[in-house]
Design an enzyme around this catalytic site. Sequence first.
Site, PDB file in Angstrom:
ATOM      1  N   THR A  67      24.127  35.566  43.060  1.00 53.81           N
ATOM      2  CA  THR A  67      24.078  36.960  43.490  1.00 53.81           C
ATOM      3  C   THR A  67      25.302  37.683  42.995  1.00 53.81           C
ATOM      4  O   THR A  67      26.418  37.210  43.191  1.00 53.81           O
ATOM      5  CB  THR A  67      24.051  37.045  45.025  1.00 53.81           C
ATOM      6  OG1 THR A  67      22.978  36.259  45.498  1.00 53.81           O
ATOM      7  CG2 THR A  67      23.880  38.477  45.481  1.00 53.81           C
ATOM      8  N   GLN A  86      44.583  41.348  30.347  1.00 60.51           N
ATOM      9  CA  GLN A  86      45.783  42.168  30.515  1.00 60.51           C
ATOM     10  C   GLN A  86      45.737  43.444  29.690  1.00 60.51           C
ATOM     11  O   GLN A  86      46.578  44.320  29.843  1.00 60.51           O
ATOM     12  CB  GLN A  86      47.025  41.373  30.088  1.00 60.51           C
ATOM     13  CG  GLN A  86      47.333  40.185  30.959  1.00 60.51           C
ATOM     14  CD  GLN A  86      47.924  40.584  32.292  1.00 60.51           C
ATOM     15  OE1 GLN A  86      48.268  41.742  32.508  1.00 60.51           O
ATOM     16  NE2 GLN A  86      48.013  39.639  33.196  1.00 60.51           N
ATOM     17  N   SER A 143      39.049  41.095  33.623  1.00 62.72           N
ATOM     18  CA  SER A 143      39.405  40.728  34.991  1.00 62.72           C
ATOM     19  C   SER A 143      39.658  41.989  35.792  1.00 62.72           C
ATOM     20  O   SER A 143      40.350  42.882  35.346  1.00 62.72           O
ATOM     21  CB  SER A 143      40.672  39.877  34.955  1.00 62.72           C
ATOM     22  OG  SER A 143      41.124  39.646  36.242  1.00 62.72           O
ATOM     23  N   THR A 167      38.878  33.880  34.362  1.00 61.88           N
ATOM     24  CA  THR A 167      38.862  32.432  34.129  1.00 61.88           C
ATOM     25  C   THR A 167      37.436  31.958  33.896  1.00 61.88           C
ATOM     26  O   THR A 167      37.164  31.202  32.963  1.00 61.88           O
ATOM     27  CB  THR A 167      39.492  31.699  35.328  1.00 61.88           C
ATOM     28  OG1 THR A 167      40.828  32.137  35.465  1.00 61.88           O
ATOM     29  CG2 THR A 167      39.459  30.204  35.124  1.00 61.88           C
ATOM     30  N   CYS A 204      50.152  31.032  37.303  1.00 64.64           N
ATOM     31  CA  CYS A 204      49.481  29.735  37.335  1.00 64.64           C
ATOM     32  C   CYS A 204      50.374  28.596  36.909  1.00 64.64           C
ATOM     33  O   CYS A 204      50.043  27.440  37.092  1.00 64.64           O
ATOM     34  CB  CYS A 204      48.200  29.769  36.507  1.00 64.64           C
ATOM     35  SG  CYS A 204      48.324  30.709  35.010  1.00 64.64           S
TER      36      CYS A 204
END
Lengths: 495, 88
Positions: free
Chosen positions: A333, A273, A293, A166, A419
């Site tokens: 960081t 994906q 991701s 995201t 979502c």
Amino acid sequence: MLLWRRLAALRAAPAPRRLSAAAPRPAPGQAPAPAPGKAAVGAEPLSGRAAAAAEPEARARPGRRSAGPPLPPAPDGGSSSLPSGRSGDGGGALRPLYMDVQATTPLDPRVLDSMLPYLTAYYGNPHSRTHAYGWESEAAMEKARQQVADLIGADSREIIFTSGATESNNMAIKGVARFYKSRKKHIITTQTEHKCVLDSCRSLEAEGFRVTYLPVKKNGLIDLKELEAAFQPDTTLVSVMTVNNEIGVKQPIHDIGEICRAHKVFFHTDAAQAIGKIPMDVNDMKIDLMSISAHKIYGPKGVGAIYVRRRPRVRLEPLQSGGGQERGLRSGTVPTPLAVGLGAACEVAQQEMEYDHKRISQLAERLVTKIMSEVPDVVMNGDREHRYPGCINLSFAYVEGESLLMALKDVALSSGSACTSASLEPSYVLRAIGTDEDLAHSSIRFGIGRFTTEEEVDYTVQKCIQHVKRLREMSPLWEMVQDGIDLKSIKWTQH
Amino acid sequence: MAASSRAQVLRLYRALLRESQRFGGYNYRMYAIRRIRDAFRENKNIKDSEKIEELVNKAKANLEVIHRQDHRLWLFSPRWACTLLNYF
């Protein structure tokens, strides 16, 4: 052979037979647990059949310490005195089978193994330049960066760690758009993108950009001619996701890359994906920006990466200001354990890609064939060929999707993306591919991953068929269809 | 280092399978066993001793990984495994 007999016995006795003795040495940094062997071992709900066998063993060694901290009790009560494995569908204390890999994936043990040192002993900040703690963390972070780069055919300087796909999507879309906003004000994307992409575009519209949301064909793929026609002289970015998380369709990324290169427009793809599951090469596919991701490829949650091309250079306006880490594009960081996990997940995915893909294709074929042969009026959403096999979205006509999901309570499934699952509206992706509203409401997404077994697929199929048949028997619409009435011709009276 | 003998490879295979039995979670256990079996089966005809050495080292590294795992961490509620196995 003895080995085969052992393997057969293995499938029947799920719990390990020697519990406390078999516990390995504690991972570096973990304090030896004060808990006596009984508490640590007895707190876990043991499988029924082996419980009787294991319990006397555990009690027989009261003095034995099991290395490692006592585990938290299982959320559903964790009583170890549950009666032996009698299932029944009302087994509320049973843990469902996991068939929702598009939402998230379990951590691969190899990934956890690589992360543990950086969660315990090697806790330095990778940006500390003055001592060994920082140097070793930085070395691990750079190794992880190289592992991610190797998976997609990029250079390690082109990978920036973020907090997930995201954030990567936001960075790519808002960052590129805002950097070039003096001259270029147009963005092209599709209607089936992930919510974060669509929302970013919407917020850019409020800033004065124009966005074209390309429609998709009935099979979920975009029309390349429409894409060509949508280009304008001031188009700055095209964003198309590689594999859709709801219907599993694989867009023609090669062709889109060619078109974008020809028009000299940046091409961003959300590959969350797709990565690690199908071969991706950023140079082959002419991709300029890519979102990655970790928790979709058996890595930890909370980390992702963005690939930003250096030749020709893609400039971004950073979203997050701070100390200038990650080439100034993403200050903050870098979480070393998570980044190491992402790197390890990418490396494992690269090694296992062929094996996993073959297996997942077989299991997916099995699932779809079995369901479609037993149950009529089932529609698979999305193109049959251009897809990733592990994501199957089926619509069962005349059955309500939520009631089917509730009925399949011992299988963890979803009816759309995580979502959007809170809202009552049918999924916008299904609406974009032109599914009728009643079919969109009765869609279920089956996810098959690396750890899914054949038995799980068979069980899911069996339960699904059973419940679909049961729900259809209760449905008056089904009765009418059986009698030959065309549902679209009915005039429903208003009360 | 001496070339890996057939006996050594078999010992490694058995050790890997034995260690994978300890995985608390059904999915991981089945995956480990299946993957180990398929990997050894796939490479059973390799004759190049260097390649064999490399594969044996990889297998040893994986054995270490499995051995290091705290298997109880993956042990959340294996009861549903009984559901599946009672069903078939």
